[in-house]
Design an enzyme around this catalytic site. Structure first.
Site, PDB file in Angstrom:
ATOM      1  CD  GLN B 224      -2.674  -1.222   2.578  1.00 55.17           C
ATOM      2  OE1 GLN B 224      -2.769  -2.289   3.182  1.00 55.17           O
ATOM      3  NE2 GLN B 224      -3.273  -0.125   3.014  1.00 55.17           N
ATOM      4  NE  ARG B 374     -13.086   0.055   4.520  1.00 58.67           N
ATOM      5  CZ  ARG B 374     -13.883  -0.339   3.554  1.00 58.67           C
ATOM      6  NH1 ARG B 374     -14.022  -1.617   3.319  1.00 58.67           N
ATOM      7  NH2 ARG B 374     -14.541   0.504   2.811  1.00 58.67           N
ATOM      8  CB  CYS B 375      -9.295   1.190  12.268  1.00 61.11           C
ATOM      9  SG  CYS B 375      -7.536   0.897  12.491  1.00 61.11           S
ATOM     10  CD  GLU B 744      -9.024   3.931   7.385  1.00 61.74           C
ATOM     11  OE1 GLU B 744      -8.891   4.994   7.993  1.00 61.74           O
ATOM     12  OE2 GLU B 744      -8.088   3.184   7.102  1.00 61.74           O
TER      13      GLU B 744
END
Lengths: 289, 789
Positions: B224, B374-375, B744
């Protein structure tokens, strides 16, 4: 899938398959739908020397009625069962069970015969076939034999099928009038093995007396299990809340589940009770409908 | 407030639900993922992994493996030790083994690598390696890790005498204690945010292609953050000659990242080492079980949460004490100064005076982590704590949890709002969001229905989550990873015919950047989004950036795109003034052209102006039409949301049915509503996952009990309710296009809404809290213990 090396054979007749089975013995595995075998090969829990793919053998893919017997060929897919009108008319339990077997992709390939031949109490069809008093046709080079479902399962992944034999057909006796059947399993998510599953078939006569009861349990016993005491608690009696409760209690007491991530033994026994009660209700409703 | 499209559909700027440009290749199976890369002479790698959580390696016997046809080499830690490549740093400046020389520290840890001429031979070789272990008793329970009798795990660290990693705290301890001591109402719960896994569809992998002739490494990998990885490779392997100009990282299409593809895993380093030593390309692709069992986990926070308030429902203070189980090493991917990430956002959407938060991180014999799944960074943990406690407090004083929230929200007039932990919330309108969600779901009607059902003994629950996210890391004064500041970049080149290519330091893993970045540039320049090609992921061509995670792409690189495009628009204005022979001040812009004020027939389109930049540019002006911008955000952005969930529970079986789920998100201005909706759908499904299904479970010996997707329960379409989505729009005042980021929010906001709904359903029986994932078995057990069944 990064499986170990194996030979692949695709016979076009049963005789050819028997010859291959004699050649490889224990080292051969039959491939029908592959949805139990291939994951085991992927994880290298199974490393057969030879895969014998029976999908090219004609005559094993039909659902046919012959008199008092409904016959399901060894290569009949779950998806085929979902749309088999005559089968579903007499045995609504198949509409219940197929939609609970994994997902459409799996049902497009997975077979009823394979579901039984794998010999796993977590599979769904063993309990269903026990409720229906089905028999299994096993063929070998020396002929065929018909084995009642109660005598089919021997142990974990172990059945009455010998290394040189093939399951070719399942035979189900046609039910009497006023018979109903139902199946449900609790699963944590789609495609999971059952936390508990219960299959029921009942016949109820004009006086409201239960004349036949078949009850099979999924994944709550080392072997696929028929809840015999629960059946006895119903036959010859009216289906009332009391008789249902008694049958449910027997099923709950008689099964032998193991604790796992799905729940502890107490929970699984309780779920067998709840599902037995609910499936008797549902089968009884279908019987009189 | 509503958003109006300023551009035509043909231009396709912000607010248009244009179809994703990347989907053509994805839907036709023509994506190019790492495992699609095939190079001449490529070799394959597989990895022997430890069956034990804690063991000494007595012997690694490679003899049988080397006899497997096609197997060329077996690489061990001792081999890497010769090149000082057997250890590597984590992104948190902790250390991690690449391959062990003496001891394995968690089940599924890499023990040795097999290099072979085919994928099958590599796996056959793996099966043939014999390793002798001396098994030791592991430390698994994080609460026992600090016990003086617990073995010290990190004996590799000189002077280490316990399993403690770091302590962190924020807030006003004395004032918070005083408020708690005198408050009328104090509620407290012990909660666990479970250890989970991103379980992206594509596992991790790479092709390391080292050329001895050119002394150059091309590293195709699932990352990523390709630029950061290039720098890390140079830092780790510079001493063997792989300095940064000799390293090219290419991150092709990625099948989901979710934070799990930020870290450097040992497999990447081994593949590089193998290619470096052998001089041939080496491919390594994890299988599903390896991915699930060995790659970085997320969450695993044990939180003691407390809230103090008045009898009538005014929150006065909160207190959170965290035990963070990082496994064998702290392999988080947080900004350097934030060991708990943004956990300090846990004061939530509420206006109250004081808080105190502290965290202690510890080592155990489990796989390392935890990544920011995803936070943003640890916002899921924070939001769960505050939103669960808000409902817990409402239950305690018998007040409707929606009303309690209205009574405590930070009022919209109070923004920018300074939180007790130091954040400056940029904007928000929490009341509008909750009101909209309540109207959409008919909150009053549901409460009436619930009262009727409760009278009949039926279990129905309604759960709310009104969360504040903190994303877009981040301002360079506070945010860096391994010292590299967390800006991000965009470079736009417009060709003479008015079509463009733009490159970014971020990297989409499914977010739709090829579409949304094009829409931002279309918005600013009026060039149709269809005519703007977006590229990311190749460190040789893209400008430097920190990558895509923490919902940061739109807040940082998206902003960079807007600013770079505005530089070009300024240049276009100069060219237009020259061509139209007017002063720049006499020109007006509408998307796609400049025209003379009061004489709209005198105009030049952007395409004409770009062409002139190459063919007829004013003397003295630099030719061409290109701009680059490195955007350093002045603040983070603070998306928010109001989620309401309705559940029905089967009392006899404990089964939970999510009947309805309304999600009202506020991510500021929206670039592409369809993509936002898709992001929200996916995020909500990844929110229901830990709430009801997912958790990595270990036994006392450190064996994972659900190491395949047969038992690690990733929800599917069947488990997903019909998500009902909507939005309010409160633009970010400091972001060039007023956007805030959305990726997110749903993952962060959904779990407490679901948990609150379930606890609400069970609350008549005295149940005040259940840890997620809340399974049928857990519900049944709780009801049984309370005598309800």
């Amino acid at each position: 899938m990064i499986a170990a090396d194996f030979n692949y054979e695709a016979p076009t007749s049963l005789d050819e398959a028997f010859t291959l089975l004699r050649k490889y013995g224990d080292e051969a595995k039959i491939l029908s739908g592959g949805h139990s075998l291939i994951p085991m090969m992927k994880l290298r829990f199974a490393s057969p020397e030879c895969i014998i793919d029976i999908n090219n053998i004609p005559g094993l893919s039909d659902i046919t009625r012959e008199g008092d017997i409904m016959k399901i060929g060894a290569l009949v897919r779950e998806a085929q069962v979902e749309h088999a009108a005559e089968l579903l008319e007499h045995f609504p339990i198949f509409a219940d069970v197929t939609k609970l077997i994994a997902d459409p992709q799996v049902r497009n390939m997975g077979t009823v015969g394979g579901n039984l031949a794998h010999g796993d109490a977590a599979n769904d069809h063993p309990a269903v076939m026990m409720a229906l008093r089905a028999s299994v046709v096993i063929a070998g080079a020396d002929g065929t034999r018909v084995v009642p479902i109660d005598e089919f399962f021997f142990g974990f992944y172990s059945t009455a099928i010998q290394p040189d034999e093939i399951l070719t057909e399942i035979q189900i006796p046609m039910p009497s009038p006023y018979t109903g059947s139902a199946y449900h399993k609790l699963e944590r998510k789609v495609g999971d093995y059952a936390t508990a599953g219960v299959a029921v078939q009942l016949t109820i006569d004009a006086n409201g007396i239960c004349t036949y009861a078949g009850i099979g349990l999924t994944n709550v016993n080392p072997l696929p299990m028929r809840a015999a005491r629960s059946e006895e608690a119903l036959v010859g009696k009216k289906i009332t809340d009391e008789t249902i409760a008694e049958a449910a209690r027997y099923a709950s007491d008689d099964c032998n589940p193991s604790a796992d991530l799905r729940g502890d033994v107490e929970y699984k026994r309780a779920m067998v009770g709840v599902l037995t009660k609910r499936m008797i209700h549902k089968a009884a409703q279908r019987a009189v409908a | 407030m509503t958003q109006v499209c300023k551009t035509s559909k043909a231009i396709g700027g912000m607010g248009h639900s244009m179809k994703r440009k990347e989907d053509g290749r994805f839907l036709q199976g023509k994506g190019n993922y790492v495992d699609d890369i095939k190079l001449d002479g490529m070799l394959y790698m597989d990895i022997v992994r430890s069956p034990y959580a804690y063991a000494k390696i007595k012997k690694i016997d490679s003899e049988a493996a080397l006899k497997v046809p096609g197997v060329l080499a077996v690489i061990t830690g001792r081999d890497l030790e010769q090149y000082n490549l057997h250890w590597m740093p984590t992104l948190m400046s902790d250390t991690q083994m690449v391959l062990p020389t003496d001891t394995v520290m968690y089940q599924a840890q890499e023990v040795a690598a097999i290099i072979a001429t085919s994928r099958y031979a590599a796996r056959d070789g793996r099966e043939a390696v014999r390793v002798e272990y001396e098994v030791m008793k592991p430390v698994i329970d994080p609460f026992k890790a600090l016990d003086p009798s617990a073995p010290v795990l990190r004996t590799d660290k000189p002077g280490k005498t316990d399993n403690h990693i770091w302590h962190w705290e924020v807030g006003d301890k004395a004032r918070t204690e005083a408020v708690f001591a005198s408050a009328d109402v104090v509620v407290k719960e012990q909660m666990h945010i479970p250890r989970i896994h991103v379980a992206s569809i594509e596992t991790c992998g790479c092709v390391a292609d080292y050329s001895k002739v050119n002394n150059h490494l091309t590293m195709y990998m699932t990352t990523q953050a390709p630029h950061a990885i290039r720098t890390v490779i140079a830092l780790v392997a510079g001493h063997v000659g792989l300095t940064e100009e000799k390293v090219r990282v290419i991150s092709p299409d990625i099948g989901g990242g979710f934070g799990g593809k930020v870290p450097v895993y040992p497999g990447y380093v081994i593949a590089i080492a193998a290619s470096f030593l052998i001089g041939k390309p080496v491919k390594w692709i994890e299988d599903r079980s390896e991915n699930l069992q060995a790659d970085s986990f997320a969450r695993d926070y044990h939180i003691t949460a407390e809230m103090a308030g008045t009898k009538d429902g005014k929150i006065l203070a909160t207190r959170f004490k965290v035990l963070a189980d990082h496994g064998y090493t702290d392999a988080s991917a947080n900004p350097s100064k934030f060991p708990t990430g943004m956990f300090s956002i846990a004061t939530g959407s509420y206006d109250y005076g004081t808080t105190f938060m502290e965290a202690d991180a510890i080592y155990t014999n489990k796989p390392p982590g935890g990544v920011a799944y995803r936070c943003s960074f640890r916002v899921t943990e924070a939001v769960h704590a505050i939103e669960r406690m808000t409902d817990r407090y409402a239950l305690e004083i018998g007040k409707d949890p929606a009303q309690l929230r209205f009574d405590n929200f930070i009022p919209k007039e109070a923004f920018p709002w300074h939180s007790p932990t130091g954040w400056i919330y940029d904007s928000g309108d929490y009341e509008a969001g909750l009101r909209k969600a309540m109207d959409a779901i008919d909150y009053e009607g549901l409460r009436k229905e619930q009262t009727e059902k409760r009278a009949k003994g039926e279990l129905m629950g309604i759960g709310i989550s009104t969360f504040t996210e903190v994303v877009g890391a981040g301002p360079s004064k506070d945010f860096d990873i391994l010292g590299i500041k967390m800006f991000d970049s965009a470079e736009i080149r417009v060709h003479p015919t008015g079509k463009a290519i733009a490159r970014f330091g971020t990297k989409s893993q499914g977010q739709g950047h090829e579409t949304t970045y094009a829409q931002i540039i279309a918005e600013e320049l009026g060039i149709p989004a269809e005519n703007i090609q977006i590229e990311e992921g190749d460190t040789d061509t893209a400008p430097y950036g920190l990558g895509t995670y923490a919902s940061r792409s739109t807040p940082t690189a998206g902003a960079a795109a807007a600013v770079a495009a505005r530089k070009l628009r300024d240049k276009a204005r100069k060219i237009a003034a020259y061509l139209l022979e007017v002063s720049e001040d006499d020109l007006e812009w509408e998307p796609g052209k400049f025209f003379v004020k009061g004489a709209p027939e005198k105009s030049k389109t952007i395409q004409e102006l770009v062409f002139a930049a190459y063919t007829n540019h004013p003397q003295g002006m630099e030719a061409g039409f290109e701009a680059t911008h490195y955007y350093d955000p002045p603040n983070l952005t603070f998306p928010s949301g109001a989620y309401i969930c309705v559940v029905d529970i089967d009392k006899e079986t404990g089964e939970i049915k999510v009947r309805r789920f309304v999600a009202i998100d506020d991510c500021g201005n929206i670039i592409n509503p369809m993509i936002v909706q898709g992001q929200v759908h996916g995020g909500l499904t990844q929110g229901i996952a830990p709430a009801m299904y997912e958790s990595l479970i270990y036994d006392d010996d450190g064996n994972i009990l659900n190491g395949t997707l047969m038992d690690y329960l990733v929800p599917t379409a069947v488990e997903s309710p019909n998500w009902e989505t909507g939005h309010t729009i409160t633009p970010s005042p400091h972001h060039p296009i007023g956007a805030k980021g959305v990726g997110e929010s749903p993952t962060v906001g959904a779990p407490p809404a679901i948990a609150n709904a379930i606890v609400d359903a069970l609350s008549p029986y005295g149940i005040t809290h259940l840890d997620i994932p809340i399974t049928p078995f857990k519900v049944w057990k709780a009801l049984k213990e309370k005598g309800a069944i």
